[in-house]
Design an enzyme around this catalytic site. Structure first.
Site, PDB file in Angstrom:
ATOM      1  CG  ASN A 210      -0.172  -0.134   2.506  1.00 41.37           C
ATOM      2  OD1 ASN A 210       0.602   0.764   2.854  1.00 41.37           O
ATOM      3  ND2 ASN A 210      -0.337  -1.241   3.217  1.00 41.37           N
ATOM      4  CG  ASP A 279      -6.500  -5.444   6.204  1.00 41.79           C
ATOM      5  OD1 ASP A 279      -5.931  -5.477   7.310  1.00 41.79           O
ATOM      6  OD2 ASP A 279      -7.188  -4.484   5.816  1.00 41.79           O
ATOM      7  CE  LYS A 289       9.771 -11.890 -14.352  1.00 40.90           C
ATOM      8  NZ  LYS A 289      10.396 -11.457 -15.584  1.00 40.90           N
ATOM      9  CG  PHE A 328      -2.343   5.190  13.361  1.00 36.71           C
ATOM     10  CD1 PHE A 328      -1.559   4.884  14.457  1.00 36.71           C
ATOM     11  CD2 PHE A 328      -2.242   6.456  12.794  1.00 36.71           C
ATOM     12  CE1 PHE A 328      -0.674   5.812  14.984  1.00 36.71           C
ATOM     13  CE2 PHE A 328      -1.359   7.400  13.315  1.00 36.71           C
ATOM     14  CZ  PHE A 328      -0.583   7.074  14.413  1.00 36.71           C
ATOM     15  CE  LYS A 342     -10.731   0.046  11.087  1.00 41.01           C
ATOM     16  NZ  LYS A 342     -10.023   0.749  10.048  1.00 41.01           N
ATOM     17  CE  LYS A 346      -8.291  -3.834  14.308  1.00 40.43           C
ATOM     18  NZ  LYS A 346      -7.227  -3.862  13.312  1.00 40.43           N
TER      19      LYS A 346
HETATM   20  N1  CTP Z   1      -3.500  -3.714  12.140  1.00 34.76           N
HETATM   21  C1  CTP Z   1      -2.762  -4.800  12.582  1.00 34.76           C
HETATM   22  N2  CTP Z   1      -2.730  -5.948  11.842  1.00 34.76           N
HETATM   23  C2  CTP Z   1      -3.422  -6.071  10.697  1.00 34.76           C
HETATM   24  C3  CTP Z   1      -4.203  -4.965  10.248  1.00 34.76           C
HETATM   25  C4  CTP Z   1      -4.228  -3.810  10.992  1.00 34.76           C
HETATM   26  O1  CTP Z   1      -2.123  -4.713  13.622  1.00 34.76           O
HETATM   27  N3  CTP Z   1      -3.370  -7.190  10.002  1.00 34.76           N
HETATM   28  C5  CTP Z   1      -3.525  -2.489  12.968  1.00 34.76           C
HETATM   29  C6  CTP Z   1      -2.973  -1.275  12.274  1.00 34.76           C
HETATM   30  O2  CTP Z   1      -1.597  -1.102  12.554  1.00 34.76           O
HETATM   31  C7  CTP Z   1      -3.804  -0.134  12.864  1.00 34.76           C
HETATM   32  C8  CTP Z   1      -5.123  -0.792  13.211  1.00 34.76           C
HETATM   33  O3  CTP Z   1      -4.872  -2.199  13.245  1.00 34.76           O
HETATM   34  O4  CTP Z   1      -3.257   0.362  14.055  1.00 34.76           O
HETATM   35  C9  CTP Z   1      -6.245  -0.507  12.267  1.00 34.76           C
HETATM   36  O5  CTP Z   1      -5.839  -0.767  10.940  1.00 34.76           O
HETATM   37  P1  CTP Z   1      -6.796  -0.506   9.681  1.00 34.76           P
HETATM   38  O6  CTP Z   1      -6.129  -1.021   8.451  1.00 34.76           O
HETATM   39  O7  CTP Z   1      -7.330   0.887   9.688  1.00 34.76           O
HETATM   40  O8  CTP Z   1      -8.034  -1.368  10.055  1.00 34.76           O
HETATM   41  P2  CTP Z   1      -8.423  -2.863   9.839  1.00 34.76           P
HETATM   42  O9  CTP Z   1      -8.564  -3.480  11.178  1.00 34.76           O
HETATM   43  O10 CTP Z   1      -7.547  -3.552   8.863  1.00 34.76           O
HETATM   44  O11 CTP Z   1      -9.905  -2.670   9.280  1.00 34.76           O
HETATM   45  P3  CTP Z   1     -10.443  -2.296   7.807  1.00 34.76           P
HETATM   46  O12 CTP Z   1      -9.340  -2.631   6.828  1.00 34.76           O
HETATM   47  O13 CTP Z   1     -11.650  -3.147   7.645  1.00 34.76           O
HETATM   48  O14 CTP Z   1     -10.796  -0.838   7.850  1.00 34.76           O
END
Ligand code: CTP
Length: 404
Positions: A210, A279, A289, A328, A342, A346
């Site tokens: 990303n 995610d 490759k 975050f 969230k 969490k």
């Molecule tokens: N985070 C994490 N591990 C993951 C995904 C996210 O520890 N696999 C943590 C990120 O570092 C951040 C928080 O969870 O502090 C929220 O991340 P975000 O990407 O906004 O949310 P998600 O839980 O992935 O939810 P969504 O993608 O559905 O918005």
């Protein structure tokens, strides 16, 4: 704040703004500081050392080996007594030497020898200042925790108009006061920070990722270090130099990050998850490759990565201990509502809600939400400023947890 008992070493470089060193010394002395001046050879072409010696009431240094006090190593003697090294005006040449570790005169050698804060006030022609080489050097130094007072816009000595005029001496002295009054309230606290994106590899050269730059997480690491914390920064791939004197653990994938966080979280007092963890990751990794002829109609099968933050915050060790957990939330819509959900889901103490507009930028507009649902909207400011506001909240949060 006054500056009594503070030794400020003022490095003066060869530029037309060198004359402003006289006013700087006057203001610093008026504030109570002891001032010691180091001039580069070229600075002496612009200004007489005698002027600065008279104003500072101390000998002026410029030679690495020969000096009035017959110190065998003036850079070490000056470094030992230095509470803050100010380089003003700083030329492109001296900034470049500092950024590259070149120590070929007293000032550049002193820069490498001091363990105090360093403040640089550049002054030069606007084309020189905005030159990408100079900007890259400044960026590099900022990554090493070197502070800057940006130059101002205005008429320059060369007759041009632009950015490059030395900041006003008053502004420089205010910044010095701010730096010297910094609290070290996190001394002895272990701060674990994740930053940057993760790379989920499909084959040896391709990955899913990303746009995260890591700027926010690195700004938090610098802020926590400035306040005296023992910082562990676990970072996905980023171009930013980690701050000095921290424990830096580079990782690539979400799985690597999970492993390192689980290794380190137990001893942390504060856990700040600023990383944009992917995610999902490909189910299958090809160690060769993937050839173009195989890619016709290719289907990527993905699996969900483990949610590191949830895993950590749900572990008994974290729930029973007095840790502060910060996450975050990156959202495209319903930012506050989603972030609040969230935070609860969490089990965080604070969540920093932001939109995708902050990606890659030095600035961001965020909201910080606490456990009780109180929302503080932060206007568009630098990520360093956001880090400071967040650290203030964390300090208060730690106090409350330890009083309970
Ligand atoms: N985070 C994490 N591990 C993951 C995904 C996210 O520890 N696999 C943590 C990120 O570092 C951040 C928080 O969870 O502090 C929220 O991340 P975000 O990407 O906004 O949310 P998600 O839980 O992935 O939810 P969504 O993608 O559905 O918005």
């Amino acid at each position: 704040m006054n500056l009594y008992g503070k030794n400020i070493i003022l490095g003066v470089c060869g530029g037309i703004a060198a004359y402003k060193a006289a006013e700087l010394i006057r203001l610093l002395k008026k504030g109570g500081a002891d001032v010691w001046v180091v001039m580069t050879e070229k600075a002496k072409e612009f200004l007489s050392p005698l002027t600065l010696q008279t104003l500072s009431e101390n000998p002026v240094y410029s030679d690495l080996f020969h000096n009035e006090c017959n110190y065998p190593m003036p850079h070490i003697d000056l470094a030992k007594k230095c509470h803050l090294l100010l380089i003003a005006p700083a030329t492109a040449n001296t900034i470049g030497k500092c950024a590259s570790g070149i120590a070929d005169d007293l000032l550049s050698t002193l820069f490498l020898s001091v363990s105090s804060s360093v403040l640089i006030a550049p002054a030069m022609n606007n084309n020189m200042y905005t030159n990408p080489v100079v900007q890259e050097n400044i960026k590099k130094l900022k990554g090493f925790n070197v502070n800057f007072v940006e130059p101002e816009f205005g008429e320059l000595a060369c007759g041009e108009y632009g950015e490059g005029r030395l900041a006003e001496p008053d502004a420089i002295v205010s910044k010095i006061k701010e730096l010297l009054s910094e609290k070290k309230n996190l001394t002895g606290k272990n701060i674990l920070i994740t930053a940057g994106p993760t790379h989920e590899y499909l084959d040896p050269i391709r990955f899913i990722s990303n746009l995260s730059s890591g700027k926010m997480g690195y700004a938090i690491a610098r802020a926590a270090k400035r306040r005296g914390g023992n910082v562990i920064l676990i970072s996905g791939p980023s171009n930013i130099s980690p701050p000095p004197s921290i424990q830096f653990i580079p990782v690539k994938s979400a799985d690597d990050m999970r492993r390192e966080v689980l290794n380190e979280y137990k001893k942390a007092d504060v856990i700040i998850m600023a990383a944009a963890v992917s995610d999902f990751s490909p189910i299958r990794y090809s160690d060769k490759k993937i050839k173009s002829k195989e890619s016709e109609g290719i289907t990527l099968k993905l699996k969900k990565t483990s949610d590191i933050l949830s895993e950590v915050s749900n572990r008994q060790a974290v729930r029973s201990q007095k840790k502060i957990i910060v996450g975050f939330a990156l959202e495209t819509d319903n930012i506050i509502k989603n972030a609040k959900e969230k935070l609860k889901k969490k089990n965080m103490d604070f969540i920093v809600a932001n939109s995708i507009n902050g990606f890659g930028s030095d600035l961001n507009k965020v909201a910080i939400i606490d456990r009780r649902g109180t929302v503080e909207d932060i206007p568009l400011v630098s990520k360093d400023k956001i880090a400071e506001i967040l650290m203030d909240k964390i300090e208060k949060g730690l106090k409350v947890k330890y009083v309970k």
